[in-house]
Design an enzyme around this catalytic site. Structure first.
Site, PDB file in Angstrom:
ATOM      1  N   LEU A  28      15.531  19.895  51.777  1.00 48.97           N
ATOM      2  CA  LEU A  28      15.800  21.329  51.717  1.00 48.97           C
ATOM      3  C   LEU A  28      17.194  21.615  52.274  1.00 48.97           C
ATOM      4  O   LEU A  28      17.981  22.346  51.656  1.00 48.97           O
ATOM      5  CB  LEU A  28      14.744  22.109  52.504  1.00 48.97           C
ATOM      6  CG  LEU A  28      14.986  23.608  52.637  1.00 48.97           C
ATOM      7  CD1 LEU A  28      14.935  24.296  51.275  1.00 48.97           C
ATOM      8  CD2 LEU A  28      13.969  24.220  53.589  1.00 48.97           C
ATOM      9  N   HIS A  29      17.500  21.058  53.417  1.00 48.23           N
ATOM     10  CA  HIS A  29      18.799  21.283  54.048  1.00 48.23           C
ATOM     11  C   HIS A  29      19.935  20.834  53.132  1.00 48.23           C
ATOM     12  O   HIS A  29      20.923  21.552  52.941  1.00 48.23           O
ATOM     13  CB  HIS A  29      18.861  20.532  55.381  1.00 48.23           C
ATOM     14  CG  HIS A  29      20.125  20.738  56.132  1.00 48.23           C
ATOM     15  ND1 HIS A  29      21.179  19.858  56.045  1.00 48.23           N
ATOM     16  CD2 HIS A  29      20.519  21.717  56.973  1.00 48.23           C
ATOM     17  CE1 HIS A  29      22.163  20.282  56.802  1.00 48.23           C
ATOM     18  NE2 HIS A  29      21.792  21.416  57.378  1.00 48.23           N
TER      19      HIS A  29
END
Length: 175
Positions: A28-29
């Site tokens: 996600l990051h």
């Protein structure tokens, strides 16, 4: 942030939940960074003492749809169940702020301090360095954070690092 989407981490007999959570947050990051996306927030609705098995993404419907369309989970999709994008209900139990906190004492800081102390001439022998390390580590562990954390891996150096999370008190109004 009027919409949300839940990513429920599915238990696996061979892979611990924390490992799946860490890998999911890492992906996600990276995706948010690559898309230069700054309008999506993250929370952990199952948080008690641990972060729980659900990662909740908050944002506009368009931002969440764009993220979902990017297939950001990739190979982790078999370990996750993603909900539809839903509007935040008009009435909720409460709101909570989530932020990152950083420890004041770390091994990286210890190494820098030793270099500095050696350059100044304060630490001359290996025995002095070992004594200084032991004293620093004892203080570091005594003051260590007991907050929940994610353990991520740096894409540039490959080293693991922890992101400690501070969950604020439940409030009646959003902040």
């Amino acid at each position: 942030m009027k919409y949300y989407q839940d990513t429920k981490l599915l238990p696996d007999t061979e892979i611990p939940l924390y490992f799946i959570r860490n890998k999911t947050i890492s992906k996600l990051h990276k995706t948010l960074h690559d898309q230069e996306q700054t309008a999506i927030g993250v929370s952990f609705p199952g948080y008690k003492v641990k972060l729980g098995d659900t990662i909740r993404l908050h944002g506009s419907q368009a931002d969440l749809q764009s993220l979902h369309a990017s297939n950001w989970l990739g190979g982790l999709s078999g370990y996750c169940q993603v909900s539809d994008i839903l509007p935040v209900p008009e009435t909720v139990e409460g709101y909570r702020t989530i932020s990152r906190i950083q420890p004041t004492m770390t091994i990286a800081k210890l190494k820098k301090r030793i270099e500095y102390q050696r350059a100044r001439g304060d630490l001359k022998t290996d025995e002095e360095v070992k004594a200084y390390e032991m004293q620093y580590k004892a203080k570091m562990f005594a003051e260590s954070l007991d907050n929940p954390y994610l353990e991520l891996q740096s894409n540039s150096t490959g080293e693991s690092y922890r992101i400690f999370i501070k969950l604020g008190e439940v409030q009646s109004l959003p902040v």
